[in-house]
Design a protein around this motif. Structure first.
Motif, mmCIF file in Angstrom:
data_model
loop_
_atom_site.group_PDB
_atom_site.id
_atom_site.type_symbol
_atom_site.label_atom_id
_atom_site.label_comp_id
_atom_site.label_asym_id
_atom_site.label_seq_id
_atom_site.Cartn_x
_atom_site.Cartn_y
_atom_site.Cartn_z
ATOM 1 N N PHE A 1 0.819 -1.213 0.000
ATOM 2 C CA PHE A 1 0.000 0.000 0.000
ATOM 3 C C PHE A 1 0.854 1.264 0.000
ATOM 4 N N THR A 2 1.935 1.264 0.785
ATOM 5 C CA THR A 2 2.753 2.468 0.920
ATOM 6 C C THR A 2 3.770 2.628 -0.201
ATOM 7 N N GLU A 3 4.329 1.507 -0.687
ATOM 8 C CA GLU A 3 5.381 1.570 -1.695
ATOM 9 C C GLU A 3 4.871 1.326 -3.118
ATOM 10 N N LYS A 4 3.602 0.872 -3.229
ATOM 11 C CA LYS A 4 3.011 0.560 -4.537
ATOM 12 C C LYS A 4 3.780 -0.540 -5.273
ATOM 13 N N SER A 5 4.539 -1.311 -4.538
ATOM 14 C CA SER A 5 5.324 -2.400 -5.129
ATOM 15 C C SER A 5 5.785 -3.335 -4.028
ATOM 16 N N LEU A 6 5.899 -4.612 -4.375
ATOM 17 C CA LEU A 6 6.464 -5.599 -3.452
ATOM 18 C C LEU A 6 7.709 -6.233 -4.051
ATOM 19 N N SER A 7 8.376 -5.499 -4.908
ATOM 20 C CA SER A 7 9.577 -6.021 -5.553
ATOM 21 C C SER A 7 10.631 -6.370 -4.508
ATOM 22 N N VAL A 8 11.220 -7.541 -4.665
ATOM 23 C CA VAL A 8 12.294 -7.957 -3.750
ATOM 24 C C VAL A 8 13.639 -7.954 -4.473
ATOM 25 N N THR A 9 13.669 -7.424 -5.686
ATOM 26 C CA THR A 9 14.915 -7.355 -6.441
ATOM 27 C C THR A 9 15.298 -5.928 -6.810
ATOM 28 N N ASN A 10 14.384 -4.991 -6.610
ATOM 29 C CA ASN A 10 14.679 -3.613 -6.984
ATOM 30 C C ASN A 10 14.032 -2.665 -5.974
ATOM 31 N N ILE A 11 14.533 -2.695 -4.759
ATOM 32 C CA ILE A 11 14.009 -1.846 -3.693
ATOM 33 C C ILE A 11 14.709 -0.493 -3.760
ATOM 34 N N LYS A 12 13.932 0.564 -3.944
ATOM 35 C CA LYS A 12 14.514 1.874 -4.239
ATOM 36 C C LYS A 12 14.464 2.861 -3.076
ATOM 37 N N THR A 13 13.728 2.570 -2.007
ATOM 38 C CA THR A 13 13.583 3.527 -0.916
ATOM 39 C C THR A 13 14.017 2.911 0.417
ATOM 40 N N PHE A 14 14.368 3.773 1.347
ATOM 41 C CA PHE A 14 14.727 3.334 2.696
ATOM 42 C C PHE A 14 13.549 2.632 3.354
ATOM 43 N N ARG A 15 12.350 3.222 3.204
ATOM 44 C CA ARG A 15 11.152 2.621 3.799
ATOM 45 C C ARG A 15 10.873 1.244 3.221
ATOM 46 N N GLY A 16 11.074 1.101 1.915
ATOM 47 C CA GLY A 16 10.873 -0.200 1.290
ATOM 48 C C GLY A 16 11.829 -1.244 1.828
ATOM 49 N N GLU A 17 13.071 -0.836 2.075
ATOM 50 C CA GLU A 17 14.048 -1.785 2.613
ATOM 51 C C GLU A 17 13.708 -2.175 4.049
ATOM 52 N N VAL A 18 13.167 -1.237 4.825
ATOM 53 C CA VAL A 18 12.738 -1.556 6.189
ATOM 54 C C VAL A 18 11.633 -2.609 6.160
ATOM 55 N N PHE A 19 10.655 -2.423 5.259
ATOM 56 C CA PHE A 19 9.584 -3.412 5.115
ATOM 57 C C PHE A 19 10.161 -4.767 4.694
ATOM 58 N N TYR A 20 11.123 -4.739 3.788
ATOM 59 C CA TYR A 20 11.766 -5.969 3.311
ATOM 60 C C TYR A 20 12.341 -6.753 4.484
ATOM 61 N N TRP A 21 13.077 -6.089 5.359
ATOM 62 C CA TRP A 21 13.723 -6.801 6.465
ATOM 63 C C TRP A 21 12.738 -7.210 7.556
ATOM 64 N N MET A 22 11.679 -6.440 7.740
ATOM 65 C CA MET A 22 10.622 -6.872 8.663
ATOM 66 C C MET A 22 9.978 -8.152 8.152
ATOM 67 N N ALA A 23 9.715 -8.192 6.835
ATOM 68 C CA ALA A 23 9.115 -9.388 6.239
ATOM 69 C C ALA A 23 10.065 -10.577 6.318
ATOM 70 N N ILE A 24 11.359 -10.338 6.101
ATOM 71 C CA ILE A 24 12.353 -11.405 6.199
ATOM 72 C C ILE A 24 12.386 -11.977 7.610
ATOM 73 N N LEU A 25 12.405 -11.094 8.617
ATOM 74 C CA LEU A 25 12.458 -11.534 10.013
ATOM 75 C C LEU A 25 11.268 -12.417 10.360
ATOM 76 N N PHE A 26 10.066 -11.965 10.025
ATOM 77 C CA PHE A 26 8.879 -12.729 10.401
ATOM 78 C C PHE A 26 8.674 -13.955 9.515
ATOM 79 N N SER A 27 9.183 -13.932 8.274
ATOM 80 C CA SER A 27 9.080 -15.126 7.437
ATOM 81 C C SER A 27 9.982 -16.231 7.965
ATOM 82 N N ASN A 28 11.179 -15.861 8.449
ATOM 83 C CA ASN A 28 12.064 -16.871 9.033
ATOM 84 C C ASN A 28 11.520 -17.387 10.365
ATOM 85 N N THR A 29 10.884 -16.506 11.143
ATOM 86 C CA THR A 29 10.250 -16.938 12.385
ATOM 87 C C THR A 29 9.092 -17.877 12.082
ATOM 88 N N LEU A 30 8.296 -17.532 11.072
ATOM 89 C CA LEU A 30 7.199 -18.392 10.639
ATOM 90 C C LEU A 30 7.723 -19.726 10.140
#
Length: 262
Positions: free
Chosen positions: A123-152
């Protein structure tokens, strides 16, 4: 290459390309996270609560270094992946065992959190690309998702192995079959690559755990009996070797590209 934009300038991507090497390193890194987490929490008797605090602190340090970096640096990136896995292992075990939530409820909660993160990210980044992250906020979301995906991945693997009745062998076979289906879907269907990526990312966590079990369990149970200490050292050595290989390869590629645009 993702590192070169169309105008001929350089925009080093901070995320590695999704090649076979990436998935091999991901499995090794997350398996190291599990054996390392078990080494501290169980073998050394630190406990899940304290281990979670230690590993989460390590994660915060490494992810800060990753966020502050200007380009993809393999040692930093893979240190964060290991950190998400070690923290994820102890976080999952703390939820499922110490808090008594159980594997099924723990997995449901973690799935819900991961879906919420992805929805807000989209919703905020208008993209869920995991190969072309262009913003700081997008990278923060990426690592939050990585953390919880590994926990899951940890909680889901424990659920399949213990609560589902499949056992280690049955759950390993099931996860392998699903991963093969994901690969086939990638090549032969139009299913969203983002969806397939996160399914594979979550499932390679318990898939790697079967490799960890092979290294740590006793010979009577079909393992190699290296224990959590020996297994962690073996996995650490493998990961370091691959990081060195990738770093050398990346430097050569960047050098070639730089000379090519002069």
């Amino acid at each position: 290459m993702n590192d070169v934009n169309k105008s001929g300038g350089h925009a080093w991507n901070k995320i590695p390309e999704l090649t076979l090497l990436f998935w091999i390193m991901k499995i090794i890194a997350t398996t190291l996270g599990e054996t390392g987490g078990d080494l501290l929490a169980q073998t050394l008797g630190v406990g899940y609560g304290i281990s979670t605090i230690i590993f989460f602190s390590f994660f915060l340090i490494m992810v800060t270094a990753q966020l502050l970096s200007k380009k993809y640096i393999p040692p930093i990136y893979w240190a964060v992946i290991v950190a998400t896995s070690t923290a994820g292992t102890t976080m999952s075990d703390f939820m499922d065992r110490t808090l008594g939530l159980g594997y099924a409820l723990g997995s449901f909660i973690l799935v819900s959190i991961l879906v919420i993160i992805l929805l807000i990210w989209s919703f905020t980044e208008k993209s869920l690309s995991v190969t072309n992250i262009k913003t700081f906020r997008g990278e923060v979301f990426y690592w939050m998702a990585i953390l919880f995906s590994n926990t899951l991945g940890t909680a889901l693997g424990d659920f399949l192995a213990d609560d589902s009745g499949l056992g280690f062998g049955g759950s390993a076979l099931l996860i392998t079959c699903v991963l093969i289906m994901v690969v086939l879907a990638y090549f032969f269907t139009k299913i969203s690559r983002v969806v397939l990526f996160w399914i594979a990312f979550v499932l390679t966590r318990p898939f790697g755990a079967t490799f960890g079990d092979l290294l740590t369990k006793s010979k009577e149970k079909g393992g190699l009996e290296y224990g959590t200490t020996g297994a962690s050292l073996i996995l650490f050595g493998l990961l370091i070797g691959l990081i060195i290989y990738e770093t050398i390869k990346l430097k050569k590629t960047r050098s070639t590209l730089q000379h090519g645009f002069r």
